[in-house]
Structure formats: structure tokens, C-alpha cells
Design a protein around this motif. Structure first.
Motif, mmCIF file in Angstrom:
data_model
loop_
_atom_site.group_PDB
_atom_site.id
_atom_site.type_symbol
_atom_site.label_atom_id
_atom_site.label_comp_id
_atom_site.label_asym_id
_atom_site.label_seq_id
_atom_site.Cartn_x
_atom_site.Cartn_y
_atom_site.Cartn_z
ATOM 1 N N UNK A 429 -12.365 4.126 13.682
ATOM 2 C CA UNK A 429 -13.799 4.143 13.480
ATOM 3 C C UNK A 429 -14.167 4.173 12.014
ATOM 4 N N UNK A 430 -15.243 4.879 11.716
ATOM 5 C CA UNK A 430 -15.796 4.890 10.357
ATOM 6 C C UNK A 430 -16.163 6.313 9.969
ATOM 7 N N UNK A 431 -15.778 6.699 8.745
ATOM 8 C CA UNK A 431 -16.087 8.028 8.222
ATOM 9 C C UNK A 431 -16.619 7.871 6.798
ATOM 10 N N UNK A 432 -17.895 8.177 6.626
ATOM 11 C CA UNK A 432 -18.545 8.083 5.318
ATOM 12 C C UNK A 432 -18.362 6.713 4.681
ATOM 13 N N UNK A 433 -18.525 5.674 5.496
ATOM 14 C CA UNK A 433 -18.471 4.308 4.998
ATOM 15 C C UNK A 433 -17.095 3.701 4.912
ATOM 16 N N UNK A 434 -16.042 4.480 5.144
ATOM 17 C CA UNK A 434 -14.681 3.968 5.066
ATOM 18 C C UNK A 434 -14.015 4.020 6.441
ATOM 19 N N UNK A 435 -12.918 3.282 6.562
ATOM 20 C CA UNK A 435 -12.205 3.249 7.822
ATOM 21 C C UNK A 435 -11.475 4.549 8.092
ATOM 22 N N UNK A 436 -11.400 4.925 9.362
ATOM 23 C CA UNK A 436 -10.736 6.157 9.768
ATOM 24 C C UNK A 436 -9.818 5.853 10.949
ATOM 25 N N UNK A 437 -8.524 6.099 10.766
ATOM 26 C CA UNK A 437 -7.527 5.969 11.825
ATOM 27 C C UNK A 437 -7.009 7.366 12.133
ATOM 28 N N UNK A 438 -7.108 7.779 13.393
ATOM 29 C CA UNK A 438 -6.809 9.158 13.751
ATOM 30 C C UNK A 438 -5.845 9.222 14.924
ATOM 31 N N UNK A 439 -4.934 10.194 14.873
ATOM 32 C CA UNK A 439 -3.949 10.428 15.930
ATOM 33 C C UNK A 439 -4.098 11.859 16.417
ATOM 34 N N UNK A 440 -4.074 12.030 17.746
ATOM 35 C CA UNK A 440 -4.206 13.352 18.349
ATOM 36 C C UNK A 440 -3.128 13.532 19.413
ATOM 37 N N UNK A 469 -7.923 7.709 3.944
ATOM 38 C CA UNK A 469 -7.708 7.345 2.547
ATOM 39 C C UNK A 469 -7.178 5.921 2.415
ATOM 40 N N UNK A 470 -6.139 5.581 3.180
ATOM 41 C CA UNK A 470 -5.461 4.295 3.007
ATOM 42 C C UNK A 470 -5.701 3.337 4.158
ATOM 43 N N UNK A 496 -4.071 -4.932 10.060
ATOM 44 C CA UNK A 496 -3.055 -4.127 9.409
ATOM 45 C C UNK A 496 -2.172 -3.465 10.464
ATOM 46 N N UNK A 497 -0.873 -3.474 10.162
ATOM 47 C CA UNK A 497 0.091 -2.770 11.000
ATOM 48 C C UNK A 497 0.622 -1.569 10.227
ATOM 49 N N UNK A 498 0.692 -0.423 10.904
ATOM 50 C CA UNK A 498 1.273 0.779 10.317
ATOM 51 C C UNK A 498 2.272 1.362 11.306
ATOM 52 N N UNK A 499 3.150 2.228 10.786
ATOM 53 C CA UNK A 499 4.070 2.936 11.670
ATOM 54 C C UNK A 499 3.281 3.912 12.530
ATOM 55 N N UNK A 502 0.738 6.606 11.400
ATOM 56 C CA UNK A 502 -0.651 6.294 11.081
ATOM 57 C C UNK A 502 -0.929 5.996 9.629
ATOM 58 N N UNK A 503 0.095 6.017 8.769
ATOM 59 C CA UNK A 503 -0.163 5.800 7.341
ATOM 60 C C UNK A 503 0.834 4.862 6.672
ATOM 61 N N UNK A 504 2.104 4.857 7.087
ATOM 62 C CA UNK A 504 3.109 4.023 6.426
ATOM 63 C C UNK A 504 2.855 2.554 6.744
ATOM 64 N N UNK A 505 2.584 1.710 5.749
ATOM 65 C CA UNK A 505 2.261 0.302 6.034
ATOM 66 C C UNK A 505 3.483 -0.485 6.480
#
Length: 644
Positions: A429-440, A469-470, A496-499, A502-505
Motif C-alpha cells: 500500500x501507501x504510507x505518507x506518499x511512499x510505498x509500503x510492503x509489510x509482512x505479518x 524505506x526501500x 520489483x522482486x524481493x526475497x 521483504x527487503x533484499x532485492x
């Protein structure tokens, strides 16, 4: 060499580069099997990964900061895990012991990097292809493409869903069009008609514009209705019953995909904004602007008067403890609008229709329901981001403290964390104008889960991770699991693909840079080059990613599968311009419908040169105008950031 044991042959060919291993597969069937060895390609995937390349670069840097070099040495020698020295370097077995220590160190590094789980079957040859091979994009026939005749109108897809076969692999692609019709394409990887249009319903079917109106009126009215809301999660396909559910404004249309006829129309009190996955025996969850409903296809639709509800006043309190304001006729009424994504958590008890329901959207908390006690709210989890898409993988969440680099963890701890049963909830989604990828983390183990019985605000900080951030500088639009990776799209057209951390590109590209040149068109400028890149325009985005393997398919193709079966794990993309494409990896594109269409056009067109030149100039002009308007919009957004 054919008389050598397989272990020795594998050791020999392990020194080959990936391109040489691919050529070796053509020698014989025996070498084909050896060259597809899982451990071999897993080691190659690790050595070519961003994590390992970054570690080698830091280890070999001569001008590195001394403090950082000290930290690297401390991590490498942590608990003697990576100690490659020997007690007596002059002993006869010192060299052998040193080699064993190096192998042990490599195995520990691989274990820390390994994104797979103990019971997960991974085809590492396919994984390496998806991580490093060239990506190829093919477009489905007549899905948002420009008409070949002047009288032909461009039709855009307003949604997309996949009909899976009994093996959980994509068979058909189903999409509503802006003229109110439904189109079906062949999406089977083993079909020679892949990408071709198979069937199309009558115009105006979904908005219920019948034959009592003339064709032009039906098309214009249907187009106004189908493009009014712009809902992304508006299509849900039940592969077992061969039915499709299509949301149009506040009406849910149930369509028999065999006959392409509407079975029922169910009205709701507000415009529908999200549909859950349709699965036999499990009620469909329908989200509107202000409500959440359960739709049981076995029950006849209610009369319009019986589904009316009213929100009096509205809530001014922004507390998410009051997201459920009551049970009005068996549904949940929300105090804040905008349910954009609904996830049914996978369960092994599909026979009784029970399970968790997660709802996310424009509000900043995720809502959790138990279907057995619906519409009672089970709990909420505060995210802070406004979510566009939700998905899940049927494996436990691994805390970031156990991942590579924070610091190196022992393989035993990682193995224990990965062996626990559970799920990982993935949101974008979006957090303060930037992209947000979240894992729970969702698990029965309280220390590894964000769940708490009947709790509305509890969140275990060690059982979640938020990448704000990234991930992206713009809003994330869609997310999906893809093998052992996670793929997501953003508002700038990037994929974009990440591991799984959720952060390693892993890799990325922009859809606007990945279009094939059209056949027979000569370009002399950057504008014409950009315009002739297939049916795709300038500045497109991917608003929905559809994996071609069903989420319930937990066992992928085996390592000794034929090359054709390796294309089963492609991705279907629905773009903001209403186009549908399939993204493949490797030397060849998934399919090519342009060759077939160009052949028919050459047979039927006797004056191709003049008409072709005129169409080229029209497309160049359209591309230039669109580029100018988008540059102007970008400048306005930039000036707005300075308060102007």
C-alpha cells in the motif's frame, strides 16, 4: 565420462557457468537430469544472489571503513561458525581440513540465505531462470490494443481473473471489458492457442443493457457504467463451479462461464469495492464503500428492498476500536469507507467453510473476522498504511533478527523458526506518499504471531516487518508470491522482486521499458520508438498481478519436468491502460499473437503502405500529446510539494 559415478560428474559440472550448463542439457538425457540437479542450481542461485555478491564485495574491498571491516570479521567469526583456520597448519591433513571448513562455511551462508521452507518443494532451476533470465512480455489478443481498422474501437479490460484447471494451473483468462461484455482467452502454458481470444459475450451483458437499445447506445451507456468506479478487485472466479463473479457499481453479477449468461444479480446498498477469492463451499466476501457482506451462492438473491441499510450521522471518531458499528441484516457496517482488498486465509478445513477473513483498504488498520461468528469483529491490527492489496503464503514468518546480516544466525535457529506451522500475511500500500510492503506472522505460537484472541489493537513487534524505506518512492498497487520471492508493482510502472524478508532485492524492471517493437515499423525518433513498442503506450502501470499457479497449489513442478512445464509459473499483468499481458522468463516470449494477426492483415489489406504510414503518424502524435500532458502533471505535483 559415462562410466563415472553421478556424484563425480556433478562435482565436475559444478565448475561450469550457468550458460554452459544449459548447453550441456542438449548432450543426452543423462546429462539433462544431471544439469537440472536441485542442489547445483540452489548453489548457483545463492552465488549469484544480491546477498552473496554484496558480502563478497565488502570482503574484498581494500578501502572499506575499518569499523565496518571489524564488524564483518566479528560476524564471520561469530561462535567459530565461519572459522576456516586449522589447529596445526603444518599437519599433513591441514589442507583437507581447511577445504572442509570452507565447505562448512558456505553451507552455513546458504542456510542463512535460503528463502525456502523445510516442507516446500522448490525447482531451483526454474528459480534461477526467474531470478536472472531475460523477461519477455506477450499481450493477449485484442485486450486494450489499438484497432487495426479505422472503424475498430479500442476496448479496455476493466478487471481480470484466472480460471484454473484441476491441477491448479492457469487454463483461461477471464476479463470484463469496458463495453459491458466478458472476454475469455486461452492461458494454458501447454496450449498452442495461448493468448488467443476464445469467446466473447454480448455487449452490455454486465451492466444489463439489453437488445432493446441500439448498439451505439448500449456501448456508450455500458462504457460509462463499467469505467465509473475503477475498482481493481472486481472479478472473482470459482474454478470448481466454472462461475465468475463480476462487480459493477453496486451489483454483483454471477455468470456461468460455459454459456456466458448471467445467473443472478445481487444488489448491495453501496458500490462494491472489493471481492474475495471465490471458492466452492466457502461464501464469497463482498466489500462495499461502507459495508462488508458474506455472499452465499446457494441462497437466492434478496429483493432490493431487503438489502437496504442506512448510515445515520457517521462516525467522527478515528479510533479503529469502533470499525464495527453493528450488525444490520448480517453484515458489518464500517465507520470509515474503502475496503479495497479481502483475503481468505488458506485453511485445510475447506469442507466446513470456516476460516479467517482479512479486510484492508483506505483505513489504516486491517480487520480480522472469523467466518463462524461473522459479523462480529475478531480483532484489528494497526498498520498505519493505506492498503491496496493483500495476499499470504502458507509458511511461518521468520523474524528479521534471524535473517542474514542481523547478525548471522545458526542454521538450527532458522530451521526451528521455519518448521513452525503458520502463515505470512503480505500487504502492499501507501504510507505518507511512499510505498509500503509489510509482512505479518500468523501462527498458533503467540511469540511468532500478531494474533491475540479477541484483541483489537495488539501487535507483536517481533512478528511483523514493514518496509517503508526501500520498497518504492510511490504507492504500491499489487503484490503476489512468485516462487520463493515476492513481486509487487508501484505507481511508477515498476515491477520489483524481493526475497521473502521483504527487503533484499532480487530484480526489477519498468513495464514501459519492456515492450516489443511492432512488426514492419521503422522508427527514426525516440517518440516513435516508444510508441511502436507493441500495444503498450507511454507511462503505463501494473495495477494487478495474477500468478498462473493457484495459491492453493503448494507443490510446484518437479525438478525433472520438461522445459515446457517450466513456463507454468509466469505472471499475468493487468495494466492501467486496460491491457492484459503475460510475463515470461527465458529466451522466448510466452506466446506471440501478433504474427497471426499480421498475416491476416497482409492477406486482407491491398493498400497497406499508405494506410500504414497514416496510422504511424497518428500514433506518433498521440504519444507526443500524452507525454506532454504527463510531464505537465508531474511538474504540477512537484510545485504542489512547495505549497504552490
Amino acid at each position: 565420462m559415462k562410466h563415472l559415478p553421478d556424484e563425480l560428474l556433478l562435482h565436475i559440472i559444478s565448475y561450469l557457468e550457468p550458460a554452459e550448463l544449459v548447453n550441456l542439457q542438449h548432450v543426452s538425457r543423462h546429462f539433462l537430469n544431471l544439469s537440472r540437479d536441485d542442489n547445483l542450481w540452489k548453489s548457483l542461485s545463492f552465488s549469484h544472489s544480491v546477498t552473496e555478491r554484496r558480502r563478497r564485495r565488502l570482503a574484498s574491498a581494500v578501502d572499506i571503513d575499518p569499523r565496518l571491516a571489524e564488524l564483518i570479521r566479528a560476524a564471520d567469526n561469530l561462535a567459530n561458525t565461519f572459522d576456516t583456520s586449522v589447529h596445526d597448519p603444518h599437519a599433513p591433513s591441514a589442507e583437507v581440513q581447511q577445504a572442509r571448513n570452507r565447505d562448512k562455511r558456505k553451507q552455513v551462508l546458504i542456510a542463512n540465505w535460503d528463502p525456502s521452507y523445510p516442507k516446500e518443494k522448490v525447482n531451483w532451476y526454474q528459480e534461477f531462470i526467474h531470478r536472472h533470465a531475460d523477461q519477455k512480455l506477450s499481450w493477449f489478443q485484442d485486450a486494450g490494443s489499438e484497432g487495426r481498422d479505422e472503424e475498430e474501437v479500442r476496448r479496455e479490460a476493466t478487471g481480470a481473473g484466472i480460471l484454473f484447471d484441476q491441477d491448479g494451473l492457469a487454463d483461461k483468462l477471464v476479463a470484463p471489458m469496458d463495453d459491458g461484455s466478458i472476454s475469455i482467452w486461452d492461458a494454458g502454458a501447454s496450449s498452442d492457442r495461448q493468448g488467443r481470444l476464445l469467446a466473447k459475450s454480448e455487449v452490455g451483458l454486465l451492466p444489463n443493457k439489453g437488445s432493446d437499445l441500439d448498439l451505439d447506445t448500449r456501448i456508450s451507456q455500458s462504457q460509462a457504467i463499467m469505467t465509473e468506479t475503477g475498482v481493481v478487485e472486481c472479478v472473482s472466479i470459482d474454478s470448481q463451479l466454472n462461475k465468475g463473479f463480476f462487480a459493477v457499481q453496486n451489483v454483483l453479477n454471477e455468470v456461468d462461464l460455459h454459456t456466458l449468461k448471467v445467473v443472478s444479480r445481487t444488489p448491495y446498498p453501496f458500490p462494491i469495492t472489493a471481492l474475495s477469492e471465490a471458492h466452492h463451499r466457502t461464501p464469497l466476501t463482498v466489500g462495499t464503500n461502507w459495508t462488508v457482506h458474506l455472499h452465499d451462492t446457494r441462497k437466492p438473491p434478496l429483493a432490493p428492498s431487503s438489502v437496504r441499510c442506512e448510515l445515520i450521522g457517521g462516525a467522527t471518531d478515528t479510533s479503529f476500536s469502533r470499525l464495527e458499528t453493528g450488525d444490520f441484516g448480517g453484515h458489518v457496517s464500517l465507520s470509515q469507507p474503502g475496503a479495497l482488498s479481502i483475503l481468505h486465509l488458506p485453511t485445510t478445513r475447506e469442507w466446513d467453510g470456516n476460516g479467517d477473513i482479512w479486510v484492508g483498504g483506505r483505513f489504516t488498520s486491517m480487520l480480522n473476522f472469523d467466518r463462524r461468528f461473522f459479523p462480529r469483529l475478531r480483532g484489528t491490527v494497526h498498520s498505519g498504511a493505506r492498503l491496496s492489496c493483500m495476499t499470504a503464503i502458507p509458511y511461518a514468518f521468520v523474524p528479521h533478527d534471524l535473517r542474514l546480516g542481523r547478525p548471522y544466525s545458526s542454521p538450527a535457529q532458522l530451521r526451528e523458526a521455519k518448521s513452525l506451522p503458520g502463515h505470512t500475511l503480505i500487504t502492499a500500500g501507501e504510507y505518507k506518499g511512499k510505498g509500503s510492503l509489510e509482512l505479518y506472522g500468523l501462527s498458533a505460537e503467540p511469540t511468532r504471531s500478531i494474533n491475540s484472541s479477541d484483541s483489537r489493537t495488539t501487535r507483536n513487534q517481533k512478528a511483523c516487518y514493514q518496509n517503508r524505506q526501500t520498497a518504492s518512492s510511490s504507492k504500491l498497487l499489487s503484490v503476489a508470491p512468485h516462487g520463493t520471492r515476492i513481486v509487487f508493482s508501484d505507481g511508477d510502472g515498476n515491477l520489483k522482486w524481493v526475497e521473502r524478508d521483504g527487503s533484499t532485492p532480487v530484480r526489477q524492471f519498468n513495464i514501459n521499458d519492456l515492450q516489443r517493437p511492432s512488426h514492419g515499423a521503422t522508427t527514426n525518433s525516440s517518440i516513435s520508438q516508444n510508441q511502436h513498442n507493441g500495444p503498450h503506450g507511454w507511462g503505463d502501470i501494473v495495477q494487478k498481478i495474477l500468478p498462473t499457479t493457484s495459491p492453493s497449489l503448494l507443490t510446484p513442478v518437479s525438478p525433472d519436468s520438461s522445459p515446457s512445464s517450466l513456463t507454468q509459473n509466469n505472471l499475468i499483468l493487468w495494466t492501467g491502460d486496460g491491457k492484459l499481458g503475460m510475463l515470461g522468463f527465458g529466451a522466448e516470449a510466452p506466446f506471440d499473437v501478433d504474427e497471426f494477426e499480421d498475416a491476416l492483415e497482409e492477406q486482407g489489406d491491398g493498400t497497406g503502405s499508405n494506410n500504414g504510414g497514416e496510422k504511424v503518424r497518428e500514433k506518433e502524435y498521440s504519444a507526443e500529446m500524452r507525454r506532454a500532458l504527463e510531464l505537465q502533471a508531474r511538474e504540477l505535483r512537484w510545485l504542489r510539494g512547495y505549497g504552490l
